[in-house]
Design a protein around this motif. Structure first.
Motif, mmCIF file in Angstrom:
data_model
loop_
_atom_site.group_PDB
_atom_site.id
_atom_site.type_symbol
_atom_site.label_atom_id
_atom_site.label_comp_id
_atom_site.label_asym_id
_atom_site.label_seq_id
_atom_site.Cartn_x
_atom_site.Cartn_y
_atom_site.Cartn_z
ATOM 1 N N THR A 211 0.915 -1.317 -0.032
ATOM 2 C CA THR A 211 -0.078 -0.248 -0.192
ATOM 3 C C THR A 211 0.782 1.294 -0.034
ATOM 4 O O THR A 211 2.020 1.246 0.344
ATOM 5 C CB THR A 211 -1.041 -0.032 1.309
ATOM 6 O OG1 THR A 211 -0.140 -0.210 2.533
ATOM 7 C CG2 THR A 211 -1.902 -1.196 1.268
ATOM 8 N N PHE A 212 0.200 2.400 -0.315
ATOM 9 C CA PHE A 212 1.030 3.582 -0.637
ATOM 10 C C PHE A 212 0.287 4.759 -0.062
ATOM 11 O O PHE A 212 -0.972 4.820 0.412
ATOM 12 C CB PHE A 212 1.175 3.946 -2.015
ATOM 13 C CG PHE A 212 2.310 3.066 -2.564
ATOM 14 C CD1 PHE A 212 3.462 3.389 -3.058
ATOM 15 C CD2 PHE A 212 1.901 1.888 -3.320
ATOM 16 C CE1 PHE A 212 4.478 2.600 -3.329
ATOM 17 C CE2 PHE A 212 2.816 0.912 -3.568
ATOM 18 C CZ PHE A 212 4.163 1.269 -3.638
ATOM 19 N N GLY A 213 0.976 6.054 0.288
ATOM 20 C CA GLY A 213 0.577 7.006 0.915
ATOM 21 C C GLY A 213 -0.647 7.731 -0.048
ATOM 22 O O GLY A 213 -0.417 7.367 -1.295
ATOM 23 N N GLU A 214 -1.401 8.785 0.334
ATOM 24 C CA GLU A 214 -2.149 9.254 -0.310
ATOM 25 C C GLU A 214 -1.798 10.085 -1.482
ATOM 26 O O GLU A 214 -2.389 10.423 -2.661
ATOM 27 C CB GLU A 214 -2.918 10.170 0.533
ATOM 28 C CG GLU A 214 -4.418 10.820 -0.296
ATOM 29 C CD GLU A 214 -5.485 9.768 -0.560
ATOM 30 O OE1 GLU A 214 -5.824 10.072 -1.773
ATOM 31 O OE2 GLU A 214 -5.715 9.028 -0.109
ATOM 32 N N ASP A 215 -0.519 10.598 -1.062
ATOM 33 C CA ASP A 215 0.111 11.194 -2.498
ATOM 34 C C ASP A 215 0.357 10.489 -3.771
ATOM 35 O O ASP A 215 0.232 11.015 -4.828
ATOM 36 C CB ASP A 215 1.544 11.869 -2.103
ATOM 37 C CG ASP A 215 2.428 10.657 -1.499
ATOM 38 O OD1 ASP A 215 1.877 9.585 -1.085
ATOM 39 O OD2 ASP A 215 3.826 10.806 -1.642
ATOM 40 N N MET A 216 0.483 9.259 -3.671
ATOM 41 C CA MET A 216 0.649 8.403 -4.602
ATOM 42 C C MET A 216 -0.705 7.855 -5.168
ATOM 43 O O MET A 216 -1.017 7.622 -6.186
ATOM 44 C CB MET A 216 1.626 7.071 -4.221
ATOM 45 C CG MET A 216 3.230 7.552 -4.166
ATOM 46 S SD MET A 216 4.085 8.103 -5.455
ATOM 47 C CE MET A 216 3.921 6.761 -6.880
ATOM 48 N N LEU A 217 -1.574 7.367 -4.299
ATOM 49 C CA LEU A 217 -2.951 6.742 -4.483
ATOM 50 C C LEU A 217 -3.543 7.656 -5.252
ATOM 51 O O LEU A 217 -4.520 7.150 -5.943
ATOM 52 C CB LEU A 217 -3.524 6.459 -3.240
ATOM 53 C CG LEU A 217 -3.010 5.338 -2.259
ATOM 54 C CD1 LEU A 217 -3.739 5.170 -1.147
ATOM 55 C CD2 LEU A 217 -2.868 4.002 -3.263
ATOM 56 N N GLU A 218 -3.534 8.816 -5.185
ATOM 57 C CA GLU A 218 -4.515 9.914 -6.227
ATOM 58 C C GLU A 218 -4.094 9.603 -7.462
ATOM 59 O O GLU A 218 -5.044 9.449 -8.496
ATOM 60 C CB GLU A 218 -3.961 11.484 -5.862
ATOM 61 C CG GLU A 218 -5.067 12.351 -6.631
ATOM 62 C CD GLU A 218 -4.799 13.586 -6.179
ATOM 63 O OE1 GLU A 218 -5.064 14.592 -7.015
ATOM 64 O OE2 GLU A 218 -4.178 14.053 -5.288
ATOM 65 N N GLY A 219 -2.841 9.211 -7.891
ATOM 66 C CA GLY A 219 -2.529 9.112 -9.368
ATOM 67 C C GLY A 219 -2.830 7.565 -9.638
ATOM 68 O O GLY A 219 -3.205 7.078 -10.720
ATOM 69 N N PHE A 220 -2.597 6.510 -8.516
ATOM 70 C CA PHE A 220 -2.733 4.951 -8.980
ATOM 71 C C PHE A 220 -4.488 4.837 -9.168
ATOM 72 O O PHE A 220 -4.718 3.893 -9.729
ATOM 73 C CB PHE A 220 -2.318 4.310 -7.480
ATOM 74 C CG PHE A 220 -0.671 3.952 -7.713
ATOM 75 C CD1 PHE A 220 -0.018 4.640 -8.574
ATOM 76 C CD2 PHE A 220 -0.380 3.408 -6.664
ATOM 77 C CE1 PHE A 220 1.556 4.243 -8.460
ATOM 78 C CE2 PHE A 220 1.133 2.907 -6.691
ATOM 79 C CZ PHE A 220 1.853 3.693 -7.659
ATOM 80 N N ARG A 221 -5.265 5.757 -8.448
ATOM 81 C CA ARG A 221 -6.682 5.452 -8.590
ATOM 82 C C ARG A 221 -6.994 5.497 -10.256
ATOM 83 O O ARG A 221 -7.993 4.995 -10.655
ATOM 84 C CB ARG A 221 -7.496 6.148 -7.671
ATOM 85 C CG ARG A 221 -7.132 6.025 -6.209
ATOM 86 C CD ARG A 221 -8.280 6.781 -5.487
ATOM 87 N NE ARG A 221 -8.125 6.434 -3.909
ATOM 88 C CZ ARG A 221 -7.488 7.390 -3.271
ATOM 89 N NH1 ARG A 221 -7.056 8.404 -3.624
ATOM 90 N NH2 ARG A 221 -7.265 7.141 -1.887
ATOM 91 N N GLU A 222 -6.247 6.483 -10.760
ATOM 92 C CA GLU A 222 -6.588 6.696 -12.204
ATOM 93 C C GLU A 222 -6.389 5.485 -12.989
ATOM 94 O O GLU A 222 -6.749 5.210 -14.179
ATOM 95 C CB GLU A 222 -5.903 7.789 -12.944
ATOM 96 C CG GLU A 222 -6.109 9.204 -12.106
ATOM 97 C CD GLU A 222 -5.565 10.295 -12.480
ATOM 98 O OE1 GLU A 222 -4.782 10.121 -13.432
ATOM 99 O OE2 GLU A 222 -5.430 11.268 -11.708
ATOM 100 N N ILE A 223 -5.330 4.515 -12.631
ATOM 101 C CA ILE A 223 -4.773 3.361 -13.270
ATOM 102 C C ILE A 223 -5.012 2.002 -12.767
ATOM 103 O O ILE A 223 -4.556 1.193 -12.989
ATOM 104 C CB ILE A 223 -3.170 3.754 -13.633
ATOM 105 C CG1 ILE A 223 -2.520 3.680 -12.370
ATOM 106 C CG2 ILE A 223 -3.026 4.701 -14.547
ATOM 107 C CD1 ILE A 223 -1.037 3.795 -12.731
ATOM 108 N N ALA A 224 -6.013 2.175 -11.933
ATOM 109 C CA ALA A 224 -6.283 0.898 -11.058
ATOM 110 C C ALA A 224 -6.750 -0.144 -11.982
ATOM 111 O O ALA A 224 -7.602 0.193 -12.872
ATOM 112 C CB ALA A 224 -7.200 0.998 -10.019
ATOM 113 N N GLY A 225 -6.420 -1.318 -11.985
ATOM 114 C CA GLY A 225 -6.972 -2.470 -12.859
ATOM 115 C C GLY A 225 -5.885 -2.492 -13.769
ATOM 116 O O GLY A 225 -6.045 -3.637 -14.895
#
Length: 404
Positions: free
Chosen positions: A200-214
């Protein structure tokens, strides 16, 4: 309450416990297997997407983590993946090889459970489900147990085998009971932590990761000296996929992981050739021809790779290629035992006999499978440890039975 007597009581009707029972009873020993679950082999049933990745053709001691990397050699060397494959074939179970030597059932993981139950029935093993261990005490002749649940009662045995696994997948009832039993009898337990688990990652990374989830992509993921080259998957919470699950066993908090996207592709040559062919294409579009498009767009935005190929110097394109093969990220944690496939660490191997898995200081007490500080890679290795360690203890018990 009457007291029953068995030669061997095994706590845990999982892969290691059932394998041990088969061999402990092979020479007529009276064996009882108990488990709190309503069905035997629950982790077998859900493994491999319901097909059970029951072993790996390449299994060897180098595929396992332990404070003592030599400990597993004896059991793995005496009962190998080929021995288990012979058992599978004896029962007519169809199987196939996937990537990297992984063997799966063609039909269902339930075939493996049925095979083990059939083998147990042939040698007269008794199994009691929905039955928990209340207490266990040492006696002059072995152990005295109080059982609770459907199989409640008092039991005496000469051999007591702990095969109840680790802490992974608590929704299936996993607890740290095996470690508590070890400590109750004076055995050390190494640090335990989730393994083969998404990071898992912090919110700073997750904001971008959510766009490419999957999005999934081939990658080589490394941490320290360990590296694995398999698929990587972006999720809403961080990173998953085989390469990430593998490296999670080596990663520790505050350590970076290093990702090489498309490790087998010469990205420098690809980008320079793309520039020569059509310099008017944007860098993001060019990357989208070799990487998943959403991932290419995310990387271009994150790193500021704007403009066209023609506007970029060769040095810049080489730098982009190097970044794609050397992307450094800092996970903040893991998904924990909730999704971990196994538990890293466990009963200290220094306390156990590597040939029999018996506690050196407690005659007749054994620990096998995941509860021990031996953890395999992803790909069937942990099942092989279960088969090998279960076989080692079962055969040792059977041999001791004939000596008295």
């Amino acid at each position: 309450m009457r007291t029953e007597t068995f030669d061997t009581v095994i706590l845990g009707a999982g892969a290691a416990g059932m394998m041990c029972a088969i061999h402990a009873a092979a020479r007529g020993g009276r064996v009882l297997v108990i488990d709190h679950a309503k069905s035997p082999g629950e982790k077998i049933r859900i493994s491999g997407g319901g097909r059970c990745n029951f072993t790996n053709l390449g299994s060897s001691p180098r595929n396992f983590l332990s404070q003592n990397p030599h400990f597993a050699k004896s059991a793995l060397g005496r009962y190998t993946q080929h021995d288990f494959i012979t058992l599978v074939e004896k029962h007519g179970i169809a199987y196939h090889e996937k990537t990297l030597g992984q063997l799966f059932c063609d039909h269902s993981a339930k075939d493996i459970i049925a095979m083990l139950l059939d083998e147990m029935a042939q040698v007269g093993c008794e199994i009691r489900l929905k039955t928990s261990l209340g207490t266990v005490e040492r006696t002059d002749a072995g152990f005295s147990l109080v059982l609770e649940g459907d199989g409640a009662g008092k039991v005496r045995c000469r051999h007591f085998v702990v095969a109840c696994g680790g802490k992974s997948i608590p929704k299936m009832g996993a607890t740290g009971l095996g470690y508590q039993i070890a400590e109750r009898f004076g055995l050390a337990v190494t640090e335990t932590r989730p393994a083969l688990v998404p990071l898992t990652f912090g919110e700073d990374m997750l904001e971008g990761f959510r766009e490419i989830a999957g999005v999934a992509v081939d990658a080589r993921v490394s941490c320290g000296k360990a590296a694995f080259e398999e698929a990587l998957l972006f999720t809403h919470r961080g990173l998953s996929g085989p390469s990430i699950l593998q490296i999670s066993s080596y990663w520790r908090e505050k350590q970076p992981i290093r990702i090489a996207l498309l490790p087998d592709v010469d990205l420098s040559s690809v980008l320079l050739a793309a520039k020569r062919e059509n310099g008017r294409r944007s860098i993001a579009n060019a990357l989208g021809e070799i990487l998943p498009k959403r991932l290419a767009s995310y990387l271009a935005q994150t790193h500021g790779w704007w403009g066209t190929l023609g506007e970029a110097s060769d040095r810049k394109l080489l730098s982009i290629a190097q970044s794609l093969h050397g992307w450094e990220l800092y996970p903040v944690g893991s998904e924990g035992y909730r999704t971990a496939e196994v538990t890293l660490g466990g009963v200290d191997t220094a306390c156990l006999n590597s040939r029999t898995m018996e506690a050196k200081a407690v005659d007749g007490l054994y620990f096998i499978g995941e509860v021990v500080d031996v953890t395999g890679w992803l790909g069937g290795y942990n099942f092989q440890w279960a088969w090998s360690s279960g076989w080692a203890t079962g055969t040792a018990i059977a041999e001791r039975g004939t000596a008295h």
